[in-house]
Scaffold this motif. Structure first.
Motif, PDB file in Angstrom:
ATOM      1  N   SER A  43       0.831  -1.202   0.000  1.00 45.17           N
ATOM      2  CA  SER A  43       0.000   0.000   0.000  1.00 45.17           C
ATOM      3  C   SER A  43       0.867   1.255   0.000  1.00 45.17           C
ATOM      4  N   TYR A  44       0.301   2.323  -0.541  1.00 46.10           N
ATOM      5  CA  TYR A  44       0.994   3.603  -0.626  1.00 46.10           C
ATOM      6  C   TYR A  44       0.251   4.672   0.168  1.00 46.10           C
ATOM      7  N   VAL A  45       1.025   5.561   0.783  1.00 51.24           N
ATOM      8  CA  VAL A  45       0.495   6.812   1.308  1.00 51.24           C
ATOM      9  C   VAL A  45       1.216   7.900   0.521  1.00 51.24           C
ATOM     10  N   PHE A  46       0.466   8.607  -0.327  1.00 54.37           N
ATOM     11  CA  PHE A  46       1.085   9.576  -1.221  1.00 54.37           C
ATOM     12  C   PHE A  46       1.272  10.919  -0.526  1.00 54.37           C
ATOM     13  N   GLN A  47       1.989  11.819  -1.210  1.00 51.59           N
ATOM     14  CA  GLN A  47       2.501  13.036  -0.576  1.00 51.59           C
ATOM     15  C   GLN A  47       1.419  13.965  -0.049  1.00 51.59           C
ATOM     16  N   ASP A  48       0.403  14.243  -0.844  1.00 49.03           N
ATOM     17  CA  ASP A  48      -0.550  15.300  -0.502  1.00 49.03           C
ATOM     18  C   ASP A  48      -1.938  14.708  -0.286  1.00 49.03           C
ATOM     19  N   PRO A  49      -2.375  14.537   0.967  1.00 48.01           N
ATOM     20  CA  PRO A  49      -3.697  13.955   1.209  1.00 48.01           C
ATOM     21  C   PRO A  49      -4.835  14.811   0.679  1.00 48.01           C
ATOM     22  N   ARG A  63      -4.750  -4.630   5.392  1.00 48.83           N
ATOM     23  CA  ARG A  63      -3.659  -5.274   6.130  1.00 48.83           C
ATOM     24  C   ARG A  63      -2.509  -5.708   5.208  1.00 48.83           C
ATOM     25  N   PRO A  64      -1.853  -4.733   4.560  1.00 51.78           N
ATOM     26  CA  PRO A  64      -0.730  -5.058   3.675  1.00 51.78           C
ATOM     27  C   PRO A  64       0.488  -5.512   4.468  1.00 51.78           C
ATOM     28  N   LEU A  98       0.572  -4.065  13.697  1.00 56.81           N
ATOM     29  CA  LEU A  98       0.103  -4.784  12.509  1.00 56.81           C
ATOM     30  C   LEU A  98       1.220  -5.559  11.820  1.00 56.81           C
ATOM     31  N   SER A  99       2.407  -5.597  12.437  1.00 53.66           N
ATOM     32  CA  SER A  99       3.577  -6.275  11.843  1.00 53.66           C
ATOM     33  C   SER A  99       3.864  -5.747  10.435  1.00 53.66           C
ATOM     34  N   LEU A 100       3.817  -4.432  10.311  1.00 52.91           N
ATOM     35  CA  LEU A 100       4.056  -3.785   9.023  1.00 52.91           C
ATOM     36  C   LEU A 100       5.548  -3.641   8.740  1.00 52.91           C
ATOM     37  N   THR A 101       5.875  -3.659   7.473  1.00 57.76           N
ATOM     38  CA  THR A 101       7.181  -3.221   7.007  1.00 57.76           C
ATOM     39  C   THR A 101       6.949  -1.897   6.293  1.00 57.76           C
TER      40      THR A 101
END
Length: 267
Positions: A95-101, A175-176, A207-210
């Motif tokens: 999953s991505y969280v991009f720069q400008d919400p 849940r990526p 969430l055991s995220l990387t």
């Protein structure tokens, strides 16, 4: 933590076409990201950080092309995979969280509609009732107050920090295994920046995220990342434990990035 990397990029080379001109944007990037860690990818604007991240799941613009290299994610060769297989990976496993919400959220749809759309798209078995519950739970995970009431709110009714939390909620709703956060603290004041960084650290544990955290600010990476990779002109020029990179940088470019950090009592 597993010994094999969750994500491995080997000799990635990427070009942009500008008319008759070819611009080499990524020049032989090698990078390993291990499960359960936060990797900080640092460099100035135009150094190739974002396009390297976008190449992982083939989200590059049409003017870009991967000339050579390998990208393996959890044993899957992403560059050799057909588009249909990549669609199954995007959003659900990476999953991505991009720069400008503000520009990433659609202003004419409610927060709930946008969150539920993400869940339904990537979890085919989830009906709207189940998608609603997952969306509310995701808003709880990112510390949003009154998540059920928030589902009917529009993006313009939220502050910048709240919109960023919504984007993170959207990213983790399926849940990526890998979360790529591209400049997640841009345009936020320092107090909200600290809250977002703390949230990423908490989600990694819960969430055991990387996480790959992309930024131009080495001081941000020093707060949360176990490993740091410094990028300059399309190349990784330094990589190692964040504390060592920060305290004893070996590359002149890394030293200049550190010198850019304002210091109390400095000139």
């Amino acid at each position: 933590m597993r010994k094999e990397p969750l994500l491995e990029i080997a000799d990635l080379r990427l070009d942009f076409r500008q008319g008759d001109r070819i611009v080499e944007a990524v020049r032989g990037v090698d990078l390993k990201v291990f499960e359960g860690e936060i990797l900080g990818l640092v460099g100035e604007s135009g150094s190739g950080k974002s396009v390297t991240a976008l190449s992982i799941t083939g989200l590059l613009p049409k003017t870009a092309s991967v000339r050579s290299g390998k990208i393996f994610f959890d044993g899957m060769d992403l560059l050799a995979s057909p588009e249909e297989d990549l669609r199954k990976v995007r959003g659900s496993r990476i999953s991505y969280v991009f720069q400008d919400p503000a520009s990433s959220l659609n202003p004419v749809f409610t927060i709930g509609e946008q969150l539920m759309e993400t869940v339904v798209l990537h979890q085919k078995a989830a009906g709207r009732a189940r998608a609603f519950d997952i969306a509310v739970e995701s808003l709880k995970d990112v510390g949003m107050p009154s998540p059920k009431e928030l589902m009917s709110a529009y993006p313009h009714q939220l502050s910048g920090g709240m919109r960023q939390r919504v984007m993170i909620a959207m990213a983790i709703s399926c849940r990526p295994k890998l979360l790529i956060a591209d400049e997640p603290t841009t345009a936020l004041d320092v107090t909200v920046q600290a809250q977002i960084l703390e949230l990423l650290s908490e989600l990694k544990e819960e969430l055991s995220l990387t996480v790959i955290l992309i930024t131009h600010d080495l001081s941000i990476v020093s707060q949360v990342a176990e490993k740091t990779a410094v990028m300059q002109q399309g190349r990784i020029v330094e990589y190692g434990d964040t504390e060592m990179v920060y305290r004893k940088p070996s590359h002149p470019y890394t030293k200049k990035l550190i010198d850019c950090i304002p210091k109390i009592g400095g000139r």
